[in-house]
Design a protein around this motif. Structure first.
Motif, PDB file in Angstrom:
ATOM      1  N   ARG A  12      -1.391  -8.040 -11.594  1.00 55.96           N
ATOM      2  CA  ARG A  12      -0.566  -8.275 -12.768  1.00 55.96           C
ATOM      3  C   ARG A  12       0.904  -7.973 -12.471  1.00 55.96           C
ATOM      4  O   ARG A  12       1.802  -8.692 -12.910  1.00 55.96           O
ATOM      5  N   VAL A  13       1.155  -6.901 -11.711  1.00 53.28           N
ATOM      6  CA  VAL A  13       2.528  -6.568 -11.341  1.00 53.28           C
ATOM      7  C   VAL A  13       3.100  -7.642 -10.420  1.00 53.28           C
ATOM      8  O   VAL A  13       4.256  -8.058 -10.565  1.00 53.28           O
ATOM      9  N   TYR A  14       2.290  -8.106  -9.485  1.00 54.33           N
ATOM     10  CA  TYR A  14       2.743  -9.146  -8.564  1.00 54.33           C
ATOM     11  C   TYR A  14       3.157 -10.407  -9.317  1.00 54.33           C
ATOM     12  O   TYR A  14       4.216 -10.982  -9.071  1.00 54.33           O
ATOM     13  N   LEU A  15       2.304 -10.843 -10.245  1.00 56.90           N
ATOM     14  CA  LEU A  15       2.608 -12.042 -11.015  1.00 56.90           C
ATOM     15  C   LEU A  15       3.758 -11.810 -11.997  1.00 56.90           C
ATOM     16  O   LEU A  15       4.517 -12.730 -12.293  1.00 56.90           O
ATOM     17  N   LEU A  16       3.871 -10.589 -12.481  1.00 59.52           N
ATOM     18  CA  LEU A  16       4.956 -10.273 -13.411  1.00 59.52           C
ATOM     19  C   LEU A  16       6.313 -10.444 -12.751  1.00 59.52           C
ATOM     20  O   LEU A  16       7.269 -10.940 -13.363  1.00 59.52           O
ATOM     21  N   LEU A  17       6.407 -10.054 -11.482  1.00 58.05           N
ATOM     22  CA  LEU A  17       7.669 -10.116 -10.760  1.00 58.05           C
ATOM     23  C   LEU A  17       7.847 -11.421  -9.998  1.00 58.05           C
ATOM     24  O   LEU A  17       8.918 -11.646  -9.424  1.00 58.05           O
ATOM     25  N   ASP A  18       6.818 -12.250  -9.997  1.00 54.05           N
ATOM     26  CA  ASP A  18       6.887 -13.507  -9.276  1.00 54.05           C
ATOM     27  C   ASP A  18       7.625 -14.541 -10.117  1.00 54.05           C
ATOM     28  O   ASP A  18       7.180 -14.915 -11.205  1.00 54.05           O
ATOM     29  N   GLY A  19       8.764 -15.015  -9.601  1.00 50.44           N
ATOM     30  CA  GLY A  19       9.560 -15.967 -10.359  1.00 50.44           C
ATOM     31  C   GLY A  19       8.887 -17.292 -10.607  1.00 50.44           C
ATOM     32  O   GLY A  19       9.291 -18.054 -11.487  1.00 50.44           O
ATOM     33  N   ARG A  20       7.812 -17.611  -9.836  1.00 49.97           N
ATOM     34  CA  ARG A  20       7.129 -18.893 -10.025  1.00 49.97           C
ATOM     35  C   ARG A  20       6.136 -18.858 -11.174  1.00 49.97           C
ATOM     36  O   ARG A  20       5.704 -19.895 -11.650  1.00 49.97           O
ATOM     37  N   HIS A  21       5.781 -17.664 -11.637  1.00 53.53           N
ATOM     38  CA  HIS A  21       4.762 -17.536 -12.692  1.00 53.53           C
ATOM     39  C   HIS A  21       5.446 -17.646 -14.059  1.00 53.53           C
ATOM     40  O   HIS A  21       5.522 -16.689 -14.821  1.00 53.53           O
ATOM     41  N   ARG A  22       5.942 -18.836 -14.366  1.00 55.97           N
ATOM     42  CA  ARG A  22       6.745 -19.018 -15.572  1.00 55.97           C
ATOM     43  C   ARG A  22       5.898 -19.414 -16.771  1.00 55.97           C
ATOM     44  O   ARG A  22       6.429 -19.614 -17.860  1.00 55.97           O
TER      45      ARG A  22
END
Length: 288
Positions: A12-22
């Motif tokens: 969840r943290v990885y996706l939260l900070l991932d700019g592609r997960h818009r």
């Protein structure tokens, strides 16, 4: 779309900070917040160099800088902690070291590290370095900007052509500067005192900037200078043309969408230009 709460915290943290997960409003909001913080932090630094603004709002700017560095520090630590979700950095130790040496991670580190230098060097030794390195925080915005990502891709794809051009330009610069040194040193021994001194004239002339602080005075030197200036227009236009064509190609590639290999499923451009990328983002998306 909300982020699936059943995911492990690290994912969840990885996706939260991932700019592609818009698709996730929380991830999009987090990235927009960090972008705004970067811009405001650099803006306050620039405004603080104006004497009356710095005198009036200096303490407020300093407090905001502490807040921004705190956010950037937490962001960096969370990225290092969660990077093992990506298969490229899956090793707990080596993977994290590899991630920390990646370009974006190094930019993140450079953006916050000078803030902690006074602890090691003292206030006086680190003050100037701290001020200069605050500008590097502006580079952090490249992670969240499609436009800056496009520029990065253009320079990456055209790196070989640009490198060849820079090499040719460097050879020509040294050649004409050395030639001008031998032509002008008798007439202007103080101005053209050495070949490195003549290289400054060569840079100013080839780029057609023409500061006028170093100029040839002999007839042969002026003829040579005129020739070099004319050739410089064509020579220094080459990188601009290469970058312009790279922008056209990159924009066309984005319009067409990614091309995939029918055998392995990798993007064709990725197979040609760089090692295969991780599919962790797509795999995590499919779990939703």
């Amino acid at each position: 779309m909300a982020m699936d709460p059943s995911r492990p915290p690290k994912e969840r943290v990885y996706l939260l900070l991932d700019g592609r997960h818009r698709e996730s409003w929380l991830s999009l909001g987090t990235n927009l917040f960090i972008m705004a913080l970067i811009v405001l932090n650099v803006a306050t630094f620039i405004a603080g160099t104006v004497s009356w603004i710095g005198a009036r709002y200096g303490q407020l700017f300093a407090a905001f800088d502490v807040f921004a560095v705190g956010v950037f520090t937490v962001e960096y630590l969370l990225r290092v902690w969660s990077c093992t979700v990506d298969e490229r950095y899956s090793s707990p130790i080596r993977g994290r070291i590899r991630f920390m040496l990646s370009p974006y991670a190094l930019i993140d580190l450079i953006a916050i590290f000078p803030f902690y230098l006074p602890i090691v060097l003292g206030e006086q030794g680190a003050e100037r370095m701290l001020r200069i390195f605050r500008l590097f925080r502006l580079l952090k915005i490249a992670r969240y900007s499609n436009s800056l990502t496009l520029i990065t891709n253009v320079f990456r794809r055209k790196s070989e052509e640009l490198l060849i051009t820079v090499l040719v330009m460097s050879i020509w610069l040294v050649f004409v500067s050395s030639l001008m040194y031998y032509v002008e040193r008798a007439a202007q021994p103080e101005v053209f005192s050495s070949i490195p001194a003549a290289i400054w004239w060569g840079i100013v002339t080839l780029t057609t900037v023409g500061y006028g602080d170093v100029v040839p005075v002999t007839p042969v030197g002026r003829a040579l200078g005129a020739t070099v200036a004319l050739l410089g227009i064509a020579l220094f236009a080459l990188p601009a043309g290469i970058v312009a064509s790279g922008f056209v190609e990159e924009l066309e590639r984005r319009r067409q969408g990614p091309q995939y290999c029918p055998h392995c499923g990798e993007e064709v451009d990725d197979l040609i230009d760089e090692p295969p990328k991780s599919h962790v983002h797509d795999e995590l998306e499919q779990k939703q």
